[in-house]
Design an enzyme around this catalytic site. Sequence first.
Site, short mmCIF file in Angstrom:
data_model
loop_
_atom_site.label_atom_id
_atom_site.label_comp_id
_atom_site.label_asym_id
_atom_site.label_seq_id
_atom_site.Cartn_x
_atom_site.Cartn_y
_atom_site.Cartn_z
N GLY A 10 0.84 -1.20 0.00
CA GLY A 10 0.00 0.00 0.00
C GLY A 10 0.87 1.25 0.00
CD GLU A 103 2.97 -8.24 7.70
OE1 GLU A 103 3.49 -9.22 8.23
OE2 GLU A 103 1.73 -8.05 7.74
CB THR A 126 3.06 0.25 6.88
OG1 THR A 126 1.67 0.17 7.20
CG2 THR A 126 3.84 -0.14 8.12
CB ILE A 127 -0.61 4.44 7.14
CG1 ILE A 127 -1.57 3.31 6.75
CG2 ILE A 127 -0.29 5.33 5.96
CD1 ILE A 127 -3.00 3.78 6.46
CG ASP A 128 -1.30 -0.58 8.55
OD1 ASP A 128 -2.15 0.32 8.39
OD2 ASP A 128 -1.21 -1.56 7.79
CG MET A 170 -7.35 2.14 6.65
SD MET A 170 -6.38 2.47 5.16
CE MET A 170 -7.55 1.94 3.90
NE ARG A 172 -3.35 -5.66 5.91
CZ ARG A 172 -2.66 -5.61 4.78
NH1 ARG A 172 -1.36 -5.54 4.80
NH2 ARG A 172 -3.28 -5.64 3.63
NE ARG A 284 -2.95 3.18 1.17
CZ ARG A 284 -3.31 2.02 0.63
NH1 ARG A 284 -3.71 1.04 1.43
NH2 ARG A 284 -3.28 1.82 -0.65
#
Length: 351
Positions: A10, A103, A126-128, A170, A172, A284
């Site tokens: 992403g 990842e 990653t934004i996560d 978001m 995940r 994002r």
Amino acid sequence: MRVGILTGGGDCPGLNAVIRAIVRRTIGKYGGEVLGFRFGWAGVMEGNTLPLGIDEVSGILPRGGTILGTSRTNPFRSEGGPEAIERQFKKAGLDGLVAVGGEDTLGVGYRLFQEHDLPIVGVPKTIDNDISGTDFTFGFDTAVAIATDAIDRLHTTAESHNRVVVVEVMGRHTGWIAVKAGIAGGADLILIPEIPVTLEEVCDTIRKRHARGKRFSIIVVAEGAEFPSAETKEAADASVVVSHSGTDAFGHVRLGGIGNKLAEVIEEDTGYETRVSVLGYIQRGGTPTAFDRVLGTRFGVVAADLVHGRDFGKMASIHGDRVIPVEMSHATEAIKRVDNELYEVARTFFG
Ligand code: F6P
């Protein structure tokens, strides 16, 4: 020195800062050349390239997305994928490749390094913010800023209408965006995958808040949150809400929709008028914060230095304020989860 770059998974704000930094460091300090690969690992398999000079990266620092494009391609799922990559490495005469990704992208890079002896280094994005081995990934700070701004705006409309507003963010299978934006935005309840809360507890919290005279509430829910039943209180009894059947090339389900389910339950159980805002891809998109521009730039410089030093199988990371290389294997370890201590801070303001 000839350095390849790809961006996979992403997209997130800050990717262009990394690309720019790798190009400027490789050309400016080492007199090398840089070759971009389009659309993640797909571009490496197909030899879809874009030469990157100083001019190509001029002006991209504040731009969101990635000038290289991205995809969720898994070469280990394509017939002859890793061998095609080996061929492209030779054809392009690469001394090293920087894989910028989460990842999955880094996991592929690490396998290619270990199993095919390819000279790869990683940059975690990653934004996560769920990658082990680094305190932060770039993109996360921007996502938190966007979600916080949304929560501020939702506060004023929720208060005007005496409504409960559920904000789905978001992240995940982790609750980093939810918990940080929730604390920053003064959420009345934050629901994350790491700390299961029953639906009964959710409704009781809102009722108590109303009982003390607050007739509106902001509930932040992470897309991957699950609700155990009151009897068992075990996450194993719950399941994530998905917006789409099937999985991607890395076996991930597409999360989304928990906000609507939650709002339905809250309205039915409490009788309070409830609305939902799903922030989705807005988190994002767009320009990165100063923090993400600086972090991406620092990661890019470290990655170029790693290739120059032929120190492969490593990735850039930040610990405190130090940006240092660590083993890339960290990216394939268990995901980094929100700890109880941070959630306890958030809990202080619930209800
Ligand atoms: O990993 C970043 C992320 O935005 C997650 O928060 C979200 O679950 C997922 O990507 C969405 O993936 P896609 O872009 O494939 O819809």
